[in-house]
Scaffold this active site. Structure first.
Site, PDB file in Angstrom:
ATOM      1  N   LYS A  15     -22.947  14.857  -9.876  1.00 42.02           N
ATOM      2  CA  LYS A  15     -23.961  15.845  -9.461  1.00 42.02           C
ATOM      3  C   LYS A  15     -23.613  17.248  -9.943  1.00 42.02           C
ATOM      4  O   LYS A  15     -24.476  17.972 -10.424  1.00 42.02           O
ATOM      5  CB  LYS A  15     -24.100  15.868  -7.928  1.00 42.02           C
ATOM      6  CG  LYS A  15     -24.612  14.590  -7.311  1.00 42.02           C
ATOM      7  CD  LYS A  15     -25.033  14.781  -5.858  1.00 42.02           C
ATOM      8  CE  LYS A  15     -23.912  15.303  -4.984  1.00 42.02           C
ATOM      9  NZ  LYS A  15     -22.823  14.326  -4.796  1.00 42.02           N
ATOM     10  N   ARG A  90     -26.882  17.220   4.171  1.00 41.28           N
ATOM     11  CA  ARG A  90     -26.003  16.049   4.195  1.00 41.28           C
ATOM     12  C   ARG A  90     -26.294  15.143   5.393  1.00 41.28           C
ATOM     13  O   ARG A  90     -25.532  14.223   5.661  1.00 41.28           O
ATOM     14  CB  ARG A  90     -24.539  16.489   4.211  1.00 41.28           C
ATOM     15  CG  ARG A  90     -24.088  17.078   2.876  1.00 41.28           C
ATOM     16  CD  ARG A  90     -22.630  17.392   2.855  1.00 41.28           C
ATOM     17  NE  ARG A  90     -22.178  17.800   1.538  1.00 41.28           N
ATOM     18  CZ  ARG A  90     -20.946  18.190   1.258  1.00 41.28           C
ATOM     19  NH1 ARG A  90     -20.036  18.219   2.221  1.00 41.28           N
ATOM     20  NH2 ARG A  90     -20.606  18.542   0.030  1.00 41.28           N
ATOM     21  N   ARG A 132      -8.762  11.383 -12.001  1.00 37.55           N
ATOM     22  CA  ARG A 132      -9.197  12.763 -12.227  1.00 37.55           C
ATOM     23  C   ARG A 132      -8.013  13.722 -12.300  1.00 37.55           C
ATOM     24  O   ARG A 132      -7.053  13.615 -11.545  1.00 37.55           O
ATOM     25  CB  ARG A 132     -10.154  13.173 -11.109  1.00 37.55           C
ATOM     26  CG  ARG A 132     -10.762  14.551 -11.262  1.00 37.55           C
ATOM     27  CD  ARG A 132     -11.963  14.724 -10.340  1.00 37.55           C
ATOM     28  NE  ARG A 132     -11.672  14.414  -8.947  1.00 37.55           N
ATOM     29  CZ  ARG A 132     -12.595  14.344  -8.004  1.00 37.55           C
ATOM     30  NH1 ARG A 132     -13.868  14.534  -8.311  1.00 37.55           N
ATOM     31  NH2 ARG A 132     -12.261  14.079  -6.746  1.00 37.55           N
ATOM     32  N   ARG A 165      -5.045  16.005  -7.586  1.00 41.68           N
ATOM     33  CA  ARG A 165      -5.086  16.283  -6.153  1.00 41.68           C
ATOM     34  C   ARG A 165      -4.443  15.149  -5.369  1.00 41.68           C
ATOM     35  O   ARG A 165      -4.595  13.980  -5.702  1.00 41.68           O
ATOM     36  CB  ARG A 165      -6.539  16.447  -5.692  1.00 41.68           C
ATOM     37  CG  ARG A 165      -7.147  17.775  -6.078  1.00 41.68           C
ATOM     38  CD  ARG A 165      -8.631  17.839  -5.814  1.00 41.68           C
ATOM     39  NE  ARG A 165      -9.053  17.207  -4.574  1.00 41.68           N
ATOM     40  CZ  ARG A 165     -10.306  17.230  -4.117  1.00 41.68           C
ATOM     41  NH1 ARG A 165     -11.237  17.865  -4.808  1.00 41.68           N
ATOM     42  NH2 ARG A 165     -10.618  16.642  -2.990  1.00 41.68           N
ATOM     43  N   ARG A 176     -13.973   8.362   1.868  1.00 42.44           N
ATOM     44  CA  ARG A 176     -15.027   9.337   1.583  1.00 42.44           C
ATOM     45  C   ARG A 176     -16.363   8.632   1.366  1.00 42.44           C
ATOM     46  O   ARG A 176     -17.411   9.113   1.803  1.00 42.44           O
ATOM     47  CB  ARG A 176     -14.659  10.165   0.348  1.00 42.44           C
ATOM     48  CG  ARG A 176     -13.505  11.118   0.584  1.00 42.44           C
ATOM     49  CD  ARG A 176     -13.008  11.732  -0.705  1.00 42.44           C
ATOM     50  NE  ARG A 176     -14.023  12.556  -1.349  1.00 42.44           N
ATOM     51  CZ  ARG A 176     -13.891  13.028  -2.589  1.00 42.44           C
ATOM     52  NH1 ARG A 176     -12.823  12.739  -3.306  1.00 42.44           N
ATOM     53  NH2 ARG A 176     -14.836  13.785  -3.110  1.00 42.44           N
TER      54      ARG A 176
END
Length: 219
Positions: A15, A90, A132, A165, A176
């Site tokens: 997104k 959300r 990532r 991270r 998540r």
């Protein structure tokens, strides 16, 4: 006609990349809720101070306060022709709040409002998250599997070591997704029932998804 876009989709679905591209294409402000909240706090405004008091205690900022901050931003002159809203709503409660905000700002003026849903395979998303990497200096995002840096673990732009991270692991990623599917996914049906939902296949390259997005917002 004023254009108003919101984006729906699970974490790491792409997104952020596509909203930035679309903002440039239509010359509309990209309103990122997280950045907006941080800027409000940094400004020392009354709303920012209240938001900071909740965050400092480890609490979520009340949705009413977030709504107030978003309404102020969407009422700004640069949003006169529309906006691209990222990170809000959300939940169905927040979606109803956004509807009310838009009605108060837009009045009876015609508006092209669309909710864009990024439909993507969860396994691909987990791979995106656990592989990532990011540059601690410029913020550039890489992926060891899908978009590696030219020199392993080194930023192409800054030549500094890339970081991963601590929460970019499979266990956290699945948690998540569970949160997303429980809280945010119901918005798909919410906006579908209103006739403003556009689904796009978010599997594929940035360029492929971009072409599908352009079709979805122009049809």
């Amino acid at each position: 006609m004023k254009k108003e876009f919101i984006f729906l989709g699970p974490p790491a679905c792409g997104k952020g990349t596509q909203t930035s591209k679309l903002a440039g294409y239509f010359n509309l402000p990209h309103v990122d809720t997280g950045s907006l909240l941080r800027a409000e706090i940094a400004s020392g405004s009354q709303n920012g101070q209240i938001a900071k008091s909740f965050i400092d205690k480890g609490h979520l900022v009340p949705v009413e306060l977030v709504g107030t901050i978003i309404k102020e931003r969407l009422s700004a002159p640069d949003c006169q022709n529309g906006y691209i809203l990222d990170g809000f709503p959300r939940s169905e409660e927040q979606a109803n709040m956004l509807t009310k905000i838009n009605e108060e700002i837009d009045g009876d003026n015609p508006v092209d409002f669309r909710a864009i849903y990024f439909d993507i395979d969860e396994r691909i998303l987990i791979d995106r998250i656990i592989h990532r990497q990011s540059c601690p200096k410029c913020g550039e995002i890489y992926n060891k599997k899908f978009r590696p840096s030219k020199v392993e673990n080194i930023c192409d732009k800054c030549q500094v070591e890339l970081k991963t991270r601590a929460d970019d692991n499979e266990e956290v990623a699945k948690a998540r997704f569970d949160t997303y599917y429980r809280q945010t996914a119901p918005l798909i049906e919410f906006y579908e029932n209103k006739g403003v939902l556009r689904k796009i296949d978010a599997n594929g390259s940035i360029e492929e998804v971009w072409e599908r997005l352009l079709k979805a917002v122009q049809e």
